[in-house]
Motif scaffolding. Structure first.
Motif, PDB file in Angstrom:
ATOM      1  N   CYS B 331       0.892  -0.721  -0.227  1.00 23.07           N
ATOM      2  CA  CYS B 331      -0.485  -0.401   0.343  1.00 23.07           C
ATOM      3  C   CYS B 331       0.843   1.892   0.589  1.00 23.07           C
ATOM      4  O   CYS B 331       1.444   1.672   0.837  1.00 23.07           O
ATOM      5  N   VAL B 333       0.441   4.166   0.240  1.00 26.39           N
ATOM      6  CA  VAL B 333      -0.223   5.481   1.399  1.00 26.39           C
ATOM      7  C   VAL B 333       0.303   4.887   2.994  1.00 26.39           C
ATOM      8  O   VAL B 333       1.028   6.167   3.720  1.00 26.39           O
ATOM      9  N   ARG B 334       0.412   3.556   2.846  1.00 26.90           N
ATOM     10  CA  ARG B 334       1.584   3.311   4.065  1.00 26.90           C
ATOM     11  C   ARG B 334       2.766   3.862   4.316  1.00 26.90           C
ATOM     12  O   ARG B 334       3.687   4.422   4.734  1.00 26.90           O
ATOM     13  N   CYS B 337       3.028   6.701   4.786  1.00 31.18           N
ATOM     14  CA  CYS B 337       3.087   7.129   6.607  1.00 31.18           C
ATOM     15  C   CYS B 337       3.895   7.301   6.668  1.00 31.18           C
ATOM     16  O   CYS B 337       5.134   8.171   8.004  1.00 31.18           O
ATOM     17  N   GLU B 369      -4.994   7.284   5.229  1.00 28.94           N
ATOM     18  CA  GLU B 369      -4.487   5.649   5.614  1.00 28.94           C
ATOM     19  C   GLU B 369      -5.625   5.296   6.120  1.00 28.94           C
ATOM     20  O   GLU B 369      -6.577   4.096   5.541  1.00 28.94           O
ATOM     21  N   ARG B 370      -5.959   6.213   7.206  1.00 28.52           N
ATOM     22  CA  ARG B 370      -7.359   5.547   8.355  1.00 28.52           C
ATOM     23  C   ARG B 370      -8.734   5.503   7.754  1.00 28.52           C
ATOM     24  O   ARG B 370      -9.509   5.275   7.845  1.00 28.52           O
ATOM     25  N   GLY B 371      -9.198   6.413   6.460  1.00 25.98           N
ATOM     26  CA  GLY B 371     -10.122   6.410   6.154  1.00 25.98           C
ATOM     27  C   GLY B 371     -10.932   7.424   6.089  1.00 25.98           C
ATOM     28  O   GLY B 371     -11.432   7.391   5.230  1.00 25.98           O
ATOM     29  N   ASP B 414      -4.135   4.667  -5.939  1.00 26.51           N
ATOM     30  CA  ASP B 414      -3.861   4.031  -4.239  1.00 26.51           C
ATOM     31  C   ASP B 414      -4.560   4.655  -3.109  1.00 26.51           C
ATOM     32  O   ASP B 414      -5.257   4.858  -2.385  1.00 26.51           O
ATOM     33  N   HIS B 418      -7.605   4.750  -1.358  1.00 27.91           N
ATOM     34  CA  HIS B 418      -8.629   5.100   0.244  1.00 27.91           C
ATOM     35  C   HIS B 418      -9.596   5.969   0.670  1.00 27.91           C
ATOM     36  O   HIS B 418     -10.427   6.292   1.148  1.00 27.91           O
ATOM     37  N   LYS B 423     -11.042   3.861   3.620  1.00 22.95           N
ATOM     38  CA  LYS B 423     -10.668   2.991   4.390  1.00 22.95           C
ATOM     39  C   LYS B 423      -9.526   2.527   2.893  1.00 22.95           C
ATOM     40  O   LYS B 423      -8.568   2.322   2.271  1.00 22.95           O
ATOM     41  N   CYS B 424      -8.152   1.668   4.202  1.00 25.09           N
ATOM     42  CA  CYS B 424      -6.901   0.297   3.398  1.00 25.09           C
ATOM     43  C   CYS B 424      -7.683  -0.654   2.512  1.00 25.09           C
ATOM     44  O   CYS B 424      -7.720  -1.255   2.967  1.00 25.09           O
ATOM     45  N   SER B 429      -1.157  -5.632   2.892  1.00 31.76           N
ATOM     46  CA  SER B 429       0.424  -5.152   2.563  1.00 31.76           C
ATOM     47  C   SER B 429       0.790  -5.109   3.640  1.00 31.76           C
ATOM     48  O   SER B 429       0.173  -6.058   5.041  1.00 31.76           O
TER      49      SER B 429
END
Ligand SMILES: Cc1cc2nc3c(=O)[nH]c(=O)nc-3n(C[C@H](O)[C@H](O)[C@H](O)COP(=O)(O)O)c2cc1C
Ligand code: SF4
Ligand code: FES
Lengths: 155, 432
Positions: B331, B333-334, B337, B369-371, B414, B418, B423-424, B429
């Motif tokens: 992912c 987005v992760r 992060c 990432e948390r939506g 990506d 989200h 959500k992810c 991932s």
């Protein structure tokens, strides 16, 4: 006095290696922390005296660097690297596993004062991930079982 | 620990499997210090600088500046003491080459430093090793003591008037101390906050004296260039980027590790032929080619030669040669992060754009990432990143902006997924 004579002598010797004595400040703080486990305010004041600095100047340096601790911690400090290369290879899963094994959260110390658990940014072992640093020593290519064994063997 | 040897070796690392190579006797048995002797007893400093210039050696610390040119900036006629700094702060995520050079070949580094000191007239080198590298620093300290004992450091080296000494200095955990003027501040016992430039270190460096800062690996190439000549060096690598370098490969590959290869080796060759490709038959999704500060490349762009003149065309850079490979489950987005957390944590806080910008970017990507992300967030991210570029005391802020821009350039979908799904959408991932 919290800083011993022996450490004071080593600090004086370190000063001689630099064109200006203050160059030895980081070395001095490492020595103090090795002796006391952390750097309490009394030690900052004594170091300030040794370098002709104000205590606040020493405190600023202590708080700038991740490896200097103002607070006391466990007998061992354990850090799991959670930067990207390690995370891709399961570092955070490893950290969770160690948290539950030790019964503490990242950032806390075991009730018996044995281990403080933390996480750190890249430690230069990215190809040998996941990894953790136990005090001065790197442990690499870890799986949760081996990491737990290493922690269980700490005094 | 300490037994890490590259999977592919070359002139820098060919003897690294031999434990004795780390000792003075073992290094000498391989001809070590003979080049420094020949240089110090038979060449002029100007000739050494010309040779290094002619070789085209570029610094291996990330910026890729010409080493010979940098040395020529040191004032030749001056009564002030001159210093060298060996930058062993290595903290760029994905990089671990300097560590291996310190652990397995400390005398090669010392020989390179000696030649550089002779060329620039420096009387002392401060080797600044990141604090976490306790063992590599011990290895260097032991080698320095051996060299001093043998008269290779100190007064009247090789029976000449040349004198030099090396002081090993340990950092204390701060990424920004790798930036050369942050390092100089730290060396002086201060917070490692980068200085405004000018003045540049060649005029006003360590303790206010003329100073040249080079990376560990840069110094390690020097004895080989002086031994075999600039033409030999230029025959390796690309026309604009000569020589070997150490590529560190990490992440989702079968054989992570260090690879000594010519500059200009193709990225896909390094990943698939040398490092064995992605485990479990998975595909590559993206690759960071030069340490975490450098923008990512998508799977379709791995046919690029690893040299700045080619990487720049794809809006990225060689950096420290740390190659981070991510598989198809990853992912992005992760990834954002992790990247933004790092820069937020390590900003020294002097410049508003950097201090606020890194925090802002991190909060936005974590929310996505948390939506909880909104579609405007992507524009805000790009706007914040754009304002950080070129606007600060040091290049850290650029280094924080580039990876975010790269992720949005190639993996915007990506981020959008989200926001859309709140959500992810990448359950397989890596864990955050
Ligand atoms: C944020 C930041 C971090 C850096 N970290 C390092 C580092 O850890 N090691 C290094 O050699 N150079 C690092 N550099 C580059 C140095 O500022 C400097 O360019 C380099 O040490 C010069 O050596 P070279 O010419 O041999 O590459 C960093 C630069 C920046 C902006
Ligand atoms: S850009 Fe960031 S790290 Fe560099 S001096 Fe400014 S605040 Fe510090
Ligand atoms: S990311 Fe963990 S050691 Fe580099």
């Amino acid at each position: 006095m919290v800083i011993s004579e022996a450490v004071r002598e080593r600090i004086e010797a370190a000063k001689a290696r630099f064109p200006q004595p203050r160059g030895a400040l980081l070395a001095a703080l490492h020595l103090v922390q090795e002796e006391l486990g952390h750097i309490p305010p009394e030690a900052e004041r004594e170091v300030a005296d040794l370098f002709g600095l104000r205590p606040v100047e020493v405190h600023e340096v202590v708080s700038f660097y991740n490896m200097f601790h103002s607070e006391s911690g466990g007998r061992h400090r354990v850090y799991v690297c959670t930067n990207l290369p390690c995370s891709l290879r399961g570092a955070r899963t490893l950290l969770r596993h160690l948290e539950s094994h030790l019964g503490i959260r990242c950032g806390q110390t075991t009730p018996d004062g044995r281990i403080t658990l933390g996480h750190e940014e890249c430690l230069g072992a990215c190809a040998y991930a996941p990894m953790m640093r136990v005090d001065r020593t790197y442990h690499e290519d870890l799986d949760p079982e081996r990491a737990v064994r290493i922690l269980d063997e700490l005094e | 620990m300490g037994q890490r040897v590259p999977h592919v070796t070359g002139y820098l690392t060919e003897h690294f499997a031999d434990d004795a190579f780390g000792t003075l006797a073992g290094y000498r048995a391989r001809g070590g210090y003979e080049t420094a002797r020949r240089v110090v007893t038979g060449m002029s400093p100007a000739e050494v600088i010309e040779t290094v210039k002619a070789s085209g050696l570029q610094g291996r610390g990330g910026a890729g500046f010409s080493t010979g040119l940098k040395w020529s900036f040191m004032p030749a006629e001056t009564d002030r003491p001159k210093y060298l700094v060996c930058n062993a702060d290595e903290s760029e995520p994905g990089s671990f080459k300097d560590r291996i050079l310190l652990e397995r070949g400390p005398h090669q580094l010392i020989e390179g430093i000696l030649i550089a000191a002779f060329a620039t007239g420096a009387e002392k080198t401060f080797a600044y090793v990141r604090g976490e590298y306790a063992f590599p620093a011990d290895c260097l300290e032991r080698a320095v003591a051996e060299a001093r004992e043998a008269g290779l450091l100190g007064e009247r080296i090789f029976g000449t008037d040349f004198r030099h000494d090396i002081v090993v200095v340990r950092g204390a955990g701060a990424y920004i101390c790798g930036e050369e003027t942050g390092l100089l501040e730290s060396l002086e016992g201060k917070k490692g906050q980068p200085r405004k430039k000018p003045p540049f270190p060649a005029q006003f460096g360590a303790f206010g004296m003329p100073t040249t800062v080079n990376n560990v690996e840069t110094f390690c190439h020097v004895p080989h260039i002086l031994a075999r000549g600039p033409d030999w060096f230029r025959s390796i690598g690309t026309e604009k980027s000569p020589g070997h370098t150490l590529f560190g490969v990490s992440g989702h590959v079968v054989r992570p590790g260090l690879y000594e290869l010519p500059l200009g080796t193709r990225l896909d060759e390094i990943i698939f032929e040398h490092a064995g490709g992605v485990p479990d038959g998975k595909k590559v999704k993206g690759v960071i080619p030069g340490g975490m500060s450098m923008p990512i490349l998508p799977a379709g762009q791995l046919d690029v030669p690893m040299a700045n003149e080619y990487l720049r065309e794809r809006k990225t850079m060689l950096g420290t040669g740390g190659i981070i490979v991510m598989n198809e489950d990853t992912c992005m987005v992760r990834v954002a992060c992790v990247v933004t957390y790092f820069f937020r944590d390590e900003s020294c806080g002097q410049c508003t754009q950097c201090r606020e910008g890194t925090g802002w970017m991190n909060r936005i990507v974590e929310r996505i990432e948390r939506g909880g992300g909104e579609s405007e967030d992507l524009a805000v991210l790009l706007d914040v990143a754009g304002k950080m570029e070129g606007a600060t005391i040091c290049a850290f802020a650029d280094a924080a902006a580039w990876p975010v821009q790269g992720l949005l350039r190639h993996f915007r979908e990506d981020f959008e997924a989200h926001v859309r799904e709140r959500k992810c959408p990448f359950p397989a991932s890596f864990e955050l």
